[in-house]
Design a protein around this motif. Sequence first.
Motif, PDB file in Angstrom:
ATOM      1  N   ASP A 137       0.749  -1.358   0.333  1.00 25.52           N
ATOM      2  CA  ASP A 137       0.137   0.414   0.079  1.00 25.52           C
ATOM      3  C   ASP A 137       0.885   1.434  -0.519  1.00 25.52           C
ATOM      4  OD1 ASP A 137      -2.375  -1.276  -0.076  1.00 25.52           O
ATOM      5  OD2 ASP A 137      -2.664  -0.754   2.209  1.00 25.52           O
ATOM      6  N   ALA A 138       2.040   0.891   0.513  1.00 26.26           N
ATOM      7  CA  ALA A 138       2.472   2.160   0.878  1.00 26.26           C
ATOM      8  C   ALA A 138       3.646   2.546  -0.334  1.00 26.26           C
ATOM      9  CB  ALA A 138       4.046   2.349   1.874  1.00 26.26           C
ATOM     10  N   ALA A 139       3.889   1.055  -0.980  1.00 28.11           N
ATOM     11  CA  ALA A 139       4.346   1.524  -2.563  1.00 28.11           C
ATOM     12  C   ALA A 139       3.345   2.704  -4.000  1.00 28.11           C
ATOM     13  CB  ALA A 139       4.951   0.076  -3.134  1.00 28.11           C
ATOM     14  N   ALA A 140       2.474   1.634  -3.122  1.00 26.36           N
ATOM     15  CA  ALA A 140       1.231   2.260  -4.403  1.00 26.36           C
ATOM     16  C   ALA A 140       1.086   3.908  -3.903  1.00 26.36           C
ATOM     17  CB  ALA A 140      -0.413   1.686  -4.100  1.00 26.36           C
ATOM     18  N   LEU A 141       0.906   4.207  -2.493  1.00 27.74           N
ATOM     19  CA  LEU A 141       0.517   5.544  -2.766  1.00 27.74           C
ATOM     20  C   LEU A 141       2.178   6.580  -3.329  1.00 27.74           C
ATOM     21  CD1 LEU A 141      -0.337   5.576   0.949  1.00 27.74           C
ATOM     22  CD2 LEU A 141      -1.517   6.757  -1.155  1.00 27.74           C
ATOM     23  N   GLY A 142       3.154   5.861  -3.006  1.00 28.24           N
ATOM     24  CA  GLY A 142       4.338   6.759  -3.497  1.00 28.24           C
ATOM     25  C   GLY A 142       4.793   7.011  -5.109  1.00 28.24           C
ATOM     26  N   ILE A 143       3.583   5.697  -5.801  1.00 29.65           N
ATOM     27  CA  ILE A 143       4.252   5.180  -7.336  1.00 29.65           C
ATOM     28  C   ILE A 143       2.894   6.448  -8.002  1.00 29.65           C
ATOM     29  CG2 ILE A 143       3.452   3.840  -9.639  1.00 29.65           C
ATOM     30  CD1 ILE A 143       4.532   1.500  -7.205  1.00 29.65           C
ATOM     31  N   ALA A 144       2.045   6.274  -7.298  1.00 27.51           N
ATOM     32  CA  ALA A 144       0.759   7.147  -7.333  1.00 27.51           C
ATOM     33  C   ALA A 144       1.570   9.144  -7.858  1.00 27.51           C
ATOM     34  CB  ALA A 144      -0.294   7.495  -6.908  1.00 27.51           C
ATOM     35  N   THR A 159      -2.394   1.679  -9.344  1.00 29.56           N
ATOM     36  CA  THR A 159      -1.728   0.980  -8.825  1.00 29.56           C
ATOM     37  C   THR A 159      -1.265   0.003  -7.961  1.00 29.56           C
ATOM     38  OG1 THR A 159      -0.890   3.661  -9.574  1.00 29.56           O
ATOM     39  CG2 THR A 159       0.970   2.093  -8.649  1.00 29.56           C
ATOM     40  N   GLN A 160      -2.521  -0.094  -7.014  1.00 31.96           N
ATOM     41  CA  GLN A 160      -2.353  -0.808  -6.037  1.00 31.96           C
ATOM     42  C   GLN A 160      -2.336  -2.855  -7.104  1.00 31.96           C
ATOM     43  OE1 GLN A 160      -5.372   0.363  -3.650  1.00 31.96           O
ATOM     44  NE2 GLN A 160      -4.377   0.998  -1.366  1.00 31.96           N
ATOM     45  N   GLN A 161      -3.020  -2.481  -8.011  1.00 31.24           N
ATOM     46  CA  GLN A 161      -4.072  -3.524  -8.552  1.00 31.24           C
ATOM     47  C   GLN A 161      -2.835  -4.709  -9.310  1.00 31.24           C
ATOM     48  OE1 GLN A 161      -6.562  -2.660 -11.121  1.00 31.24           O
ATOM     49  NE2 GLN A 161      -7.971  -1.733  -9.634  1.00 31.24           N
ATOM     50  N   HIS A 162      -1.577  -3.659  -9.546  1.00 25.94           N
ATOM     51  CA  HIS A 162      -0.044  -4.147  -9.816  1.00 25.94           C
ATOM     52  C   HIS A 162       0.716  -4.142  -8.655  1.00 25.94           C
ATOM     53  CE1 HIS A 162      -2.749  -4.415 -13.875  1.00 25.94           C
ATOM     54  NE2 HIS A 162      -3.146  -2.465 -13.266  1.00 25.94           N
ATOM     55  N   ILE A 163       0.435  -4.496  -8.303  1.00 22.28           N
ATOM     56  CA  ILE A 163       1.636  -3.832  -7.057  1.00 22.28           C
ATOM     57  C   ILE A 163       1.267  -5.711  -5.761  1.00 22.28           C
ATOM     58  CG2 ILE A 163       3.251  -3.393  -4.861  1.00 22.28           C
ATOM     59  CD1 ILE A 163       2.425  -0.329  -6.266  1.00 22.28           C
ATOM     60  N   CYS A 164       2.212  -6.533  -5.985  1.00 25.30           N
ATOM     61  CA  CYS A 164       2.170  -8.365  -5.284  1.00 25.30           C
ATOM     62  C   CYS A 164       2.983  -8.482  -4.432  1.00 25.30           C
ATOM     63  CB  CYS A 164       2.637  -9.389  -6.007  1.00 25.30           C
ATOM     64  SG  CYS A 164       1.960 -10.917  -5.545  1.00 25.30           S
ATOM     65  N   PRO A 165       3.196  -8.649  -3.318  1.00 24.60           N
ATOM     66  CA  PRO A 165       4.152  -8.407  -2.157  1.00 24.60           C
ATOM     67  C   PRO A 165       5.875 -10.171  -3.231  1.00 24.60           C
ATOM     68  CG  PRO A 165       2.108  -8.901  -1.501  1.00 24.60           C
ATOM     69  CD  PRO A 165       2.206  -8.585  -2.838  1.00 24.60           C
ATOM     70  N   VAL A 166       5.200 -10.678  -3.745  1.00 25.99           N
ATOM     71  CA  VAL A 166       5.911 -11.738  -3.768  1.00 25.99           C
ATOM     72  C   VAL A 166       6.325 -11.602  -5.620  1.00 25.99           C
ATOM     73  CG1 VAL A 166       5.420 -14.535  -4.880  1.00 25.99           C
ATOM     74  CG2 VAL A 166       4.234 -13.645  -2.934  1.00 25.99           C
ATOM     75  N   GLU A 167       5.764 -10.912  -6.284  1.00 23.64           N
ATOM     76  CA  GLU A 167       6.195 -10.331  -8.031  1.00 23.64           C
ATOM     77  C   GLU A 167       7.148  -9.145  -8.245  1.00 23.64           C
ATOM     78  OE1 GLU A 167       2.635 -11.783 -10.448  1.00 23.64           O
ATOM     79  OE2 GLU A 167       3.049 -13.941  -9.370  1.00 23.64           O
ATOM     80  N   GLY A 168       5.971  -8.490  -7.038  1.00 19.72           N
ATOM     81  CA  GLY A 168       6.559  -6.883  -7.378  1.00 19.72           C
ATOM     82  C   GLY A 168       5.445  -6.670  -8.157  1.00 19.72           C
ATOM     83  N   ILE A 169       6.724  -4.985  -8.749  1.00 18.19           N
ATOM     84  CA  ILE A 169       5.947  -4.498  -9.241  1.00 18.19           C
ATOM     85  C   ILE A 169       5.856  -4.297 -10.192  1.00 18.19           C
ATOM     86  CG2 ILE A 169       5.392  -1.555  -9.900  1.00 18.19           C
ATOM     87  CD1 ILE A 169       6.967  -1.552  -6.749  1.00 18.19           C
TER      88      ILE A 169
END
Length: 108
Positions: free
Chosen positions: A28-35, A67-77
Amino acid sequence: MTCTDEIFGKRRVVGMTGRDVTPDIVPDAAALGIAAWCWRDNTAVEDHHLETDVQMARVNIAVTRITQQHICPVEGIDWDRIKNTLMDPHWTLPDGTLVRSLFGQGWT
C-alpha cells in the motif's frame, strides 16, 4: 505460487489465526508513492489541475487503486501494466467519466 494464491493465503491467515496482526503495509505504501511520483506532485498532470479539488482527488484515488492492483508482495511491481493502464484513453472513473476528457489537451 501466484500472487493470487499468496493473497488468498494471507486473507485466510489474517481472517482466522492472525486477526490481531498488523497487515503488510509495504504494498500500500508503494502504491501511494508510485501514484504521487507518476501522477501528482511536480508532474504535467498537476500542471493541468482540474476545476475542483474534489475532481482531482477522485482521479488521485483512482490512480492509487489502479497502482495497487499491479503491486504484488511476491511478484513485485508490474511497471508496464501501471503505465499502460494510466495512459489508456478509455480509462474511466467509477462514475463513468473518461479521465482524458477531464484533462483535455493536457492528456498526452
